[in-house]
Write an enzyme that holds these catalytic residues in place. Structure first.
Site, mmCIF file in Angstrom:
data_model
loop_
_atom_site.group_PDB
_atom_site.id
_atom_site.type_symbol
_atom_site.label_atom_id
_atom_site.label_comp_id
_atom_site.label_asym_id
_atom_site.label_seq_id
_atom_site.Cartn_x
_atom_site.Cartn_y
_atom_site.Cartn_z
ATOM 1 N N GLY A 8 0.975 -1.305 0.036
ATOM 2 C CA GLY A 8 -0.125 -0.021 -0.161
ATOM 3 C C GLY A 8 0.949 1.484 -0.039
ATOM 4 N N ASP A 33 3.821 -3.247 3.980
ATOM 5 C CA ASP A 33 4.574 -2.841 2.956
ATOM 6 C C ASP A 33 5.948 -2.880 3.681
ATOM 7 O OD1 ASP A 33 4.055 -0.984 0.051
ATOM 8 O OD2 ASP A 33 6.274 -1.190 1.245
ATOM 9 N N THR A 124 -1.895 -8.464 -13.894
ATOM 10 C CA THR A 124 -1.731 -7.713 -14.802
ATOM 11 C C THR A 124 -2.130 -8.240 -16.146
ATOM 12 O OG1 THR A 124 0.137 -6.583 -15.960
ATOM 13 C CG2 THR A 124 0.560 -8.384 -14.680
ATOM 14 N N ASP A 125 -2.196 -7.439 -16.963
ATOM 15 C CA ASP A 125 -2.585 -7.781 -18.502
ATOM 16 C C ASP A 125 -1.370 -8.446 -18.875
ATOM 17 O OD1 ASP A 125 -1.087 -5.527 -18.862
ATOM 18 O OD2 ASP A 125 -2.582 -4.522 -20.314
ATOM 19 N N GLU A 126 -0.202 -8.206 -18.458
ATOM 20 C CA GLU A 126 1.143 -8.723 -19.008
ATOM 21 C C GLU A 126 1.166 -10.195 -19.326
ATOM 22 O OE1 GLU A 126 4.743 -6.620 -18.370
ATOM 23 O OE2 GLU A 126 3.711 -4.693 -18.133
ATOM 24 N N TYR A 149 9.147 -10.615 -15.087
ATOM 25 C CA TYR A 149 8.108 -9.969 -13.999
ATOM 26 C C TYR A 149 6.745 -10.618 -14.785
ATOM 27 C CZ TYR A 149 4.395 -6.649 -13.346
ATOM 28 O OH TYR A 149 3.001 -6.221 -12.919
ATOM 29 N N ALA A 151 6.126 -13.427 -15.923
ATOM 30 C CA ALA A 151 6.166 -14.812 -15.491
ATOM 31 C C ALA A 151 5.890 -15.112 -14.098
ATOM 32 C CB ALA A 151 7.523 -15.404 -16.216
ATOM 33 N N LYS A 153 4.124 -13.101 -12.047
ATOM 34 C CA LYS A 153 2.845 -12.466 -11.898
ATOM 35 C C LYS A 153 1.813 -13.779 -12.201
ATOM 36 C CE LYS A 153 1.442 -9.204 -10.439
ATOM 37 N NZ LYS A 153 1.196 -8.634 -9.042
ATOM 38 N N PRO A 204 13.688 8.538 -23.096
ATOM 39 C CA PRO A 204 14.252 7.527 -24.131
ATOM 40 C C PRO A 204 12.895 6.703 -24.362
ATOM 41 C CG PRO A 204 14.438 7.178 -21.668
ATOM 42 C CD PRO A 204 13.878 8.700 -21.911
ATOM 43 N N ASN A 248 3.589 4.135 -27.734
ATOM 44 C CA ASN A 248 4.437 5.007 -26.640
ATOM 45 C C ASN A 248 4.737 6.467 -27.358
ATOM 46 O OD1 ASN A 248 4.293 2.893 -24.989
ATOM 47 N ND2 ASN A 248 6.194 1.969 -25.902
ATOM 48 N N HIS A 275 10.563 -7.148 -25.740
ATOM 49 C CA HIS A 275 9.581 -6.221 -25.352
ATOM 50 C C HIS A 275 8.053 -6.760 -25.927
ATOM 51 C CE1 HIS A 275 8.893 -1.539 -26.177
ATOM 52 N NE2 HIS A 275 7.985 -2.109 -25.329
HETATM 53 P P1 NAD Z 1 4.945 -0.393 -7.093
HETATM 54 O O1 NAD Z 1 6.261 -0.980 -7.496
HETATM 55 O O2 NAD Z 1 4.831 1.346 -7.042
HETATM 56 O O3 NAD Z 1 4.631 -0.781 -5.563
HETATM 57 C C1 NAD Z 1 4.676 -2.046 -5.011
HETATM 58 C C2 NAD Z 1 4.757 -1.936 -3.655
HETATM 59 O O4 NAD Z 1 5.011 -3.454 -3.060
HETATM 60 C C3 NAD Z 1 5.989 -0.782 -2.924
HETATM 61 O O5 NAD Z 1 5.330 -0.076 -2.021
HETATM 62 C C4 NAD Z 1 6.731 -2.007 -2.362
HETATM 63 O O6 NAD Z 1 7.685 -1.682 -1.404
HETATM 64 C C5 NAD Z 1 6.033 -3.184 -1.935
HETATM 65 N N1 NAD Z 1 6.537 -4.615 -1.894
HETATM 66 C C6 NAD Z 1 7.454 -5.098 -2.753
HETATM 67 N N2 NAD Z 1 7.753 -5.926 -2.359
HETATM 68 C C7 NAD Z 1 7.185 -6.474 -1.122
HETATM 69 C C8 NAD Z 1 7.160 -7.717 -0.224
HETATM 70 N N3 NAD Z 1 7.892 -8.397 -0.266
HETATM 71 N N4 NAD Z 1 6.510 -7.379 0.721
HETATM 72 C C9 NAD Z 1 5.856 -6.314 1.178
HETATM 73 N N5 NAD Z 1 5.720 -5.186 0.339
HETATM 74 C C10 NAD Z 1 6.527 -5.382 -1.048
HETATM 75 O O7 NAD Z 1 3.818 -1.042 -7.949
HETATM 76 P P2 NAD Z 1 2.504 -0.722 -8.315
HETATM 77 O O8 NAD Z 1 2.673 -0.191 -9.947
HETATM 78 O O9 NAD Z 1 1.694 0.284 -7.621
HETATM 79 O O10 NAD Z 1 1.914 -2.022 -8.727
HETATM 80 C C11 NAD Z 1 1.124 -2.701 -7.783
HETATM 81 C C12 NAD Z 1 0.473 -4.007 -8.276
HETATM 82 O O11 NAD Z 1 -0.220 -3.798 -9.273
HETATM 83 C C13 NAD Z 1 1.505 -5.049 -8.630
HETATM 84 O O12 NAD Z 1 1.231 -6.442 -8.166
HETATM 85 C C14 NAD Z 1 1.482 -4.971 -9.984
HETATM 86 O O13 NAD Z 1 1.988 -6.250 -10.694
HETATM 87 C C15 NAD Z 1 0.300 -4.693 -10.261
HETATM 88 N N6 NAD Z 1 0.029 -3.994 -11.591
HETATM 89 C C16 NAD Z 1 0.546 -2.616 -11.754
HETATM 90 C C17 NAD Z 1 0.256 -2.010 -12.955
HETATM 91 C C18 NAD Z 1 0.756 -0.914 -13.144
HETATM 92 O O14 NAD Z 1 0.763 -0.114 -14.294
HETATM 93 N N7 NAD Z 1 1.769 -0.200 -12.451
HETATM 94 C C19 NAD Z 1 -0.827 -2.606 -14.143
HETATM 95 C C20 NAD Z 1 -1.202 -3.829 -13.600
HETATM 96 C C21 NAD Z 1 -0.912 -4.358 -12.475
HETATM 97 O O1 TDX Z 2 12.179 4.528 -20.617
HETATM 98 C C1 TDX Z 2 11.211 3.887 -21.263
HETATM 99 N N1 TDX Z 2 11.141 3.977 -22.552
HETATM 100 C C2 TDX Z 2 10.152 3.268 -23.155
HETATM 101 O O2 TDX Z 2 9.953 3.246 -24.282
HETATM 102 C C3 TDX Z 2 10.570 2.965 -20.485
HETATM 103 C C4 TDX Z 2 10.565 2.973 -18.923
HETATM 104 C C5 TDX Z 2 9.340 2.189 -20.995
HETATM 105 N N2 TDX Z 2 9.278 2.220 -22.511
HETATM 106 C C6 TDX Z 2 8.228 1.803 -22.971
HETATM 107 C C7 TDX Z 2 8.209 0.304 -22.788
HETATM 108 C C8 TDX Z 2 6.650 -0.265 -22.879
HETATM 109 O O3 TDX Z 2 6.318 -0.523 -24.209
HETATM 110 O O4 TDX Z 2 7.052 2.241 -22.544
HETATM 111 C C9 TDX Z 2 5.792 1.209 -22.424
HETATM 112 C C10 TDX Z 2 5.818 1.281 -21.118
HETATM 113 O O5 TDX Z 2 6.845 0.842 -20.109
HETATM 114 P P1 TDX Z 2 6.543 0.784 -18.454
HETATM 115 O O6 TDX Z 2 6.233 2.129 -17.974
HETATM 116 O O7 TDX Z 2 7.996 0.054 -18.134
HETATM 117 O O8 TDX Z 2 5.271 -0.299 -18.441
HETATM 118 P P2 TDX Z 2 5.112 -1.655 -18.943
HETATM 119 O O9 TDX Z 2 6.499 -2.325 -19.088
HETATM 120 O O10 TDX Z 2 4.073 -1.759 -19.973
HETATM 121 O O11 TDX Z 2 4.580 -2.397 -17.571
HETATM 122 C C11 TDX Z 2 3.616 -1.718 -16.684
HETATM 123 O O12 TDX Z 2 2.393 -2.091 -17.108
HETATM 124 C C12 TDX Z 2 1.886 -3.372 -16.633
HETATM 125 C C13 TDX Z 2 3.994 -1.694 -15.281
HETATM 126 O O13 TDX Z 2 5.213 -1.280 -15.026
HETATM 127 C C14 TDX Z 2 3.571 -3.079 -14.793
HETATM 128 O O14 TDX Z 2 3.622 -3.470 -13.294
HETATM 129 C C15 TDX Z 2 2.179 -3.580 -15.274
HETATM 130 O O15 TDX Z 2 2.077 -4.844 -14.641
#
Ligand code: NAD
Ligand code: TDX
Length: 342
Positions: A8, A33, A124-126, A149, A151, A153, A204, A248, A275
């Site tokens: 959180g 956390d 995640t959709d990934e 990552y 894999a 999830k 980038p 992007n 990618h």
């Molecule tokens: P984030 O990296 O911003 O936050 C992750 C949090 O988890 C951090 O506060 C970290 O300290 C905590 N954490 C990590 N390992 C831990 C552990 N072993 N024990 C306790 N706490 C721990 O991530 P986010 O972007 O907020 O993503 C949250 C969740 O949503 C993740 O499960 C991610 O896979 C999922 N998700 C993210 C996105 C996205 O676009 N960001 C999209 C789909 C799903």
């Molecule tokens: O510097 C960059 N340049 C760039 O072109 C970065 C950091 C990313 N990218 C590209 C890679 C991806 O195609 O942009 C797209 C988005 O990249 P990220 O922000 O790293 O996200 P992505 O890899 O798509 O994954 C995110 O969405 C799904 C979250 O990080 C994951 O936690 C979530 O599950």
């Protein structure tokens, strides 16, 4: 209701806690956390003293700690805790296996022992892998994760579903597309772009910039997770997406436009290994079954996000200093991720 939110202090988890405290002021929330580089208590500092919220620092893989918390009368667990950045999973997969797979397993095991009545696994959709030019991911799409990552999830999802089918545990899974909004760590594309542009540094873009992501404003995801928690059916998976697909380069160009910055600040760099080309979510199930729909257009969400980073320079400057800078300098060059540096 007493809820254990893990992770959180991260991006989505902290937005979710804000959402829940506003919409369910009578709920108790415990936030567990570990505070990795991505966890930041500043994200929660505006929670007032009267709120029913408590923070515990610790690892979800620590079974004794998790047991102690679940013994405090927890009704539901929402597991956001994870290592979440694809690039880091390419550089150091082990921490992803530990947090995302083993950590989730400890939570599931303990929740099973303690007969917790709801367990929402945030996925995640990934996990579905990469799409070609057409089609969208449904909940029935085969899992074909490509990065360490995704894999990790997908593994956690499989274990969670197995706990439902084998032990009858009340597990639900959400699979969301790319979130954006306040408090996102500036290693992910959007906050990286916004904060770099605020300092007139280049953004980038990996490869040809034509990879497609499907963007959702984080508070729309928070509302969807709240609905899954209250109205979702045990054992079900819910895809969450707002239907905002963008390459992007087109996304970053929109940000340049909003911020009034020149396109000369775009720097094409080496592609990310493995990618994924395109993600697109079909959210029909959650829309039909639970009545959810996204509220925020991509344009409005981007403007709100740029506005938040503009008003919170101290926040991102602090998270972008110290250890983060050292990590960035070690692992990234002007040409992109240094995957051959090991
Ligand atoms: P984030 O990296 O911003 O936050 C992750 C949090 O988890 C951090 O506060 C970290 O300290 C905590 N954490 C990590 N390992 C831990 C552990 N072993 N024990 C306790 N706490 C721990 O991530 P986010 O972007 O907020 O993503 C949250 C969740 O949503 C993740 O499960 C991610 O896979 C999922 N998700 C993210 C996105 C996205 O676009 N960001 C999209 C789909 C799903
Ligand atoms: O510097 C960059 N340049 C760039 O072109 C970065 C950091 C990313 N990218 C590209 C890679 C991806 O195609 O942009 C797209 C988005 O990249 P990220 O922000 O790293 O996200 P992505 O890899 O798509 O994954 C995110 O969405 C799904 C979250 O990080 C994951 O936690 C979530 O599950």
């Amino acid at each position: 209701m007493k809820i254990l939110v893990t992770g959180g202090a991260g991006f989505i988890g902290s937005n979710f806690i804000h959402y829940m405290l506003e919409h369910h002021p009578d709920y108790d929330i415990i936030n567990l956390d570990k505070l990795t580089y991505a966890g930041n208590l500043e994200n929660l500092r505006d929670i007032g003293p009267g709120k029913r919220y408590r923070f515990e620092r610790g690892d979800i893989a620590d079974a004794d700690l998790v047991r102690g918390i679940m013994d405090q009368g927890i009704d539901a667990v929402i597991n956001f805790a994870a290592e979440s950045h694809v690039d880091r999973s390419i550089l150091e997969p082990a921490s992803f296996i530990k947090a995302n797979i083993l950590g989730t397993h400890v939570l599931l095991d303990t929740a099973r022992e303690r007969r917790i009545s709801r367990f929402v696994q945030i996925s995640t959709d990934e996990v579905y892998g990469s799409l070609g030019a057409t089609g969208r991911f449904t909940e029935e799409t085969c899992l074909r994760p490509n990065s360490p990552y995704s894999a990790s999830k997908a593994s956690a999802d499989m274990i969670a579903l197995a706990y439902h089918r084998t032990f009858g545990m009340p597990v639900l899974i959400t699979r969301t597309s790319n979130n954006y909004g306040p408090y996102q760590f500036p290693e992910k594309l959007l906050p990286l772009a916004i904060t770099n542009l605020m300092e007139d540094r280049s953004v980038p873009i990996y490869g040809d910039g034509l990879n497609v992501r499907d963007w959702i404003f984080v508070m729309d995801n928070a509302e969807a997770i709240d609905m899954v928690l209250h109205k979702g059916e045990d054992g079900e998976i819910y895809n969450i997406g707002a239907g905002h697909e963008s390459t992007n380069i087109s996304l970053v160009s929109s940000v340049l436009g909003i911020m009034g910055k020149p396109s000369s600040l775009i720097a094409y760099v080496k592609d990310r290994p493995g990618h994924d080309r395109r993600y697109a979510i079909d959210p029909s199930k959650i829309m039909t079954a639970l009545g959810w729909s996204p509220r925020t257009t991509l344009r409005d969400g981007l403007k709100m996000t740029v506005d938040w980073y503009t008003k919170n320079v101290g926040w991102w400057k602090r998270v972008r200093s110290g250890e983060y800078l050292e990590y960035y300098e070690k692992n990234y060059s002007a040409k992109g991720l240094k995957t051959d540096s090991r």
